[in-house]
Design an enzyme around this catalytic site. Structure first.
Site, PDB file in Angstrom:
ATOM      1  CD  GLU A   1      -1.052  -2.441   2.433  1.00 49.06           C
ATOM      2  OE1 GLU A   1       0.001  -2.798   2.169  1.00 49.06           O
ATOM      3  OE2 GLU A   1      -2.317  -3.343   2.087  1.00 49.06           O
TER       4      GLU A   1
ATOM      5  CE  LYS B   1       2.709  -2.242   4.924  1.00 52.04           C
ATOM      6  NZ  LYS B   1       2.159  -2.968   3.845  1.00 52.04           N
TER       7      LYS B   1
ATOM      8  NE  ARG C   1       4.896 -24.150  22.331  1.00 54.98           N
ATOM      9  CZ  ARG C   1       3.965 -24.980  22.911  1.00 54.98           C
ATOM     10  NH1 ARG C   1       3.963 -24.158  23.794  1.00 54.98           N
ATOM     11  NH2 ARG C   1       3.393 -25.235  22.152  1.00 54.98           N
TER      12      ARG C   1
ATOM     13  CD  GLN D   1       3.993  -9.163   5.590  1.00 58.95           C
ATOM     14  OE1 GLN D   1       3.897  -9.218   6.766  1.00 58.95           O
ATOM     15  NE2 GLN D   1       5.205  -9.403   4.513  1.00 58.95           N
TER      16      GLN D   1
ATOM     17  N   GLY E   1       9.467  -9.852  -6.705  1.00 59.24           N
ATOM     18  CA  GLY E   1      10.130  -9.347  -7.826  1.00 59.24           C
ATOM     19  C   GLY E   1       8.661  -9.716  -8.938  1.00 59.24           C
TER      20      GLY E   1
HETATM   21  P1  IMP Z   1       4.589 -15.502   3.709  1.00 64.95           P
HETATM   22  O1  IMP Z   1       4.103 -14.063   4.356  1.00 64.95           O
HETATM   23  O2  IMP Z   1       5.813 -15.204   2.334  1.00 64.95           O
HETATM   24  O3  IMP Z   1       4.488 -16.980   4.107  1.00 64.95           O
HETATM   25  O4  IMP Z   1       3.315 -15.467   2.003  1.00 64.95           O
HETATM   26  C1  IMP Z   1       1.764 -15.667   2.201  1.00 64.95           C
HETATM   27  C2  IMP Z   1       0.722 -14.735   1.705  1.00 64.95           C
HETATM   28  O5  IMP Z   1       1.287 -13.887   1.543  1.00 64.95           O
HETATM   29  C3  IMP Z   1       1.252 -14.768  -0.569  1.00 64.95           C
HETATM   30  O6  IMP Z   1       0.214 -14.270  -0.829  1.00 64.95           O
HETATM   31  C4  IMP Z   1       2.735 -13.920  -0.083  1.00 64.95           C
HETATM   32  O7  IMP Z   1       2.463 -12.672  -2.008  1.00 64.95           O
HETATM   33  C5  IMP Z   1       2.093 -12.948   0.522  1.00 64.95           C
HETATM   34  N1  IMP Z   1       2.653 -11.341   1.094  1.00 64.95           N
HETATM   35  C6  IMP Z   1       3.463 -11.914   2.168  1.00 64.95           C
HETATM   36  N2  IMP Z   1       4.503 -10.566   2.587  1.00 64.95           N
HETATM   37  C7  IMP Z   1       3.850  -9.391   1.145  1.00 64.95           C
HETATM   38  C8  IMP Z   1       4.604  -8.500   1.004  1.00 64.95           C
HETATM   39  O8  IMP Z   1       4.864  -7.880   1.619  1.00 64.95           O
HETATM   40  N3  IMP Z   1       3.225  -7.484   0.402  1.00 64.95           N
HETATM   41  C9  IMP Z   1       2.566  -8.465  -0.312  1.00 64.95           C
HETATM   42  N4  IMP Z   1       1.996  -9.525  -0.396  1.00 64.95           N
HETATM   43  C10 IMP Z   1       2.544 -10.021   0.195  1.00 64.95           C
END
Ligand code: IMP
Ligand code: MG
Length: 369
Positions: free
Chosen positions: A14, A16, A137, A193, A271
């Site tokens: 977004e 952030k 844990r 996120q 990417g």
């Molecule tokens: P993880 O966080 O790598 O386990 O991914 C889980 C989900 O979150 C996936 O759909 C990723 O594409 C999404 N995701 C995780 N981090 C980001 C981020 O910083 N921006 C956008 N999507 C994210």
């Protein structure tokens, strides 16, 4: 109440990082409270230098102190590389960076487990497996790496590098942050996120493995609710998504391609090209309620389509055409009739004020209302 929390309203990306950096120019410190190198926070400095931060808090790019909180997970090799990259631009981070001794380590085994990305299409950074180990844990923490004991599963040469470079930085971040707060110094708590990726409140199972909403700022940094001043919810004028799960109201090919190009919608961390959809004001409202947002920050108003108006999903679920605006409008968003009408629509639909409008990628391209 010197803590401002910055959280994302959707699936991340977004803007952030830019907002946290802008707030940190007037703050003492910036602290990441959850997530790991799955994040990609882009900060464009006044010099034009661009930094994509994955684990380090964005405020470090603009000279504030920085904390990686205990709610985060850390890939130590990536962190050391990131520190070198940032230091090449900002100068030494020595004495400015605190890494929580309780932050969990992403090990090679976690990376191997996450390699395929699994059904949710993760960023493959090992973040989910590291949080899983924490809950089981069986995890390794940053304090273990700089401590004297055995740490199975971590390459000894990596551990030696961590000890050499981070022995001073790795510590209990809670008394440090408490000291700043007690001294009345402002702290920016930077989320990663967005709300729809929250492990509890998002679109499970297509979520990340941490809480991405305001409560995580408390647990991830050892704060209490009374420490918080503002909760700032960041949303662009359109939304983007990478990874698995569905994207409601995805745009058709032509406008999606245009917005992707103009907004450079390529994921900073992985990417991958982001899918683009209309902003749903009903969800934005839900995210504002969930976070008890004190203000909305609207980003990417400089990214729009020349010949057709941007559309959003209105409070009744119907598609609403936004008043069309130009580059000149975007350059001075608060003086622009069309952008002000959009701001009014958002405020009415969401029930929270729009407190700032971001109109370009650089840290300074931000107008406070
Ligand atoms: P993880 O966080 O790598 O386990 O991914 C889980 C989900 O979150 C996936 O759909 C990723 O594409 C999404 N995701 C995780 N981090 C980001 C981020 O910083 N921006 C956008 N999507 C994210
Ligand atoms: Mg990102």
């Amino acid at each position: 109440m010197p803590v401002d929390v910055v959280v994302g309203a959707h699936w991340g990306d977004e803007g952030k990082g830019k907002i946290a950096a802008a707030l940190s120019t007037d703050a003492h410190a910036c602290a990441r409270f959850q997530g790991g190198p799955n994040a990609g926070h882009t900060v464009v400095l006044p010099t034009g230098a661009t930094l994509v931060l994955r684990s380090l808090p964005s405020g470090l790019a603009v000279g504030s102190a920085g904390v990686i909180g205990g709610g985060c997970v850390v890939n130590p090799a990536m962190l050391l590389d990131e520190i070198s990259t940032v230091e090449a631009v900002t100068g030494s981070l020595e004495g400015r960076l605190v890494v929580s001794s309780r932050a969990h380590v992403i090990t090679d085994e976690h990376l191997a487990t996450d390699r395929g990305g699994g059904a949710v299409g993760s960023t493959r950074m090992g973040v989910g497996p590291a949080y899983a180990a924490k809950m089981q844990r069986s995890g390794v923490r940053m304090g273990d790496l700089v401590g004297p004991g055995e740490v199975p599963g971590v390459d000894p040469s990596l551990r030696a590098r961590v000890k050499e470079r981070l022995s001073d930085a790795v510590q209990d971040e809670r008394p440090v942050i408490r000291g700043w707060i007690d001294a009345g110094l402002r702290v920016v708590a930077e989320g990663a996120q967005g709300a729809r990726l929250d492990i509890d409140h998002g679109d499970y199972p297509f979520v990340t493995s941490s809480n991405t909403t305001v409560g995580a700022a408390l647990t991830g940094l050892g704060l209490g609710p009374r420490d918080i001043d503002r909760v700032l919810l960041v949303t662009p004028t359109y939304v983007t998504k990478v990874g698995g799960g569905t994207l409601p109201h995805r745009l058709s090919r032509v406008p999606e391609r245009l917005l992707r190009q103009r907004g450079n919608e390529v994921d900073g961390a992985t990417g991958s090209v982001r899918d683009v959809a209309r902003l749903d004001l009903r969800w934005l409202r839900a995210a504002a309620v969930l976070n008890q947002a004190t203000g909305i920050i609207l980003t990417k108003v400089d990214v729009f389509l020349d010949d057709h108006p941007l559309e959003v999903v209105g409070p009744d679920g119907d598609v609403v055409c936004l008043p069309w605006w130009t580059e000149q409008d975007a350059a001075a968003p608060l003086n622009s009739g069309p952008i002000r009408r959009f701001v009014a629509l958002v405020e009415q639909a969401v029930g929270a004020p729009v407190v700032a409008v971001s109109h370009g990628p650089a840290v300074g391209d931000l107008a406070w209302t």
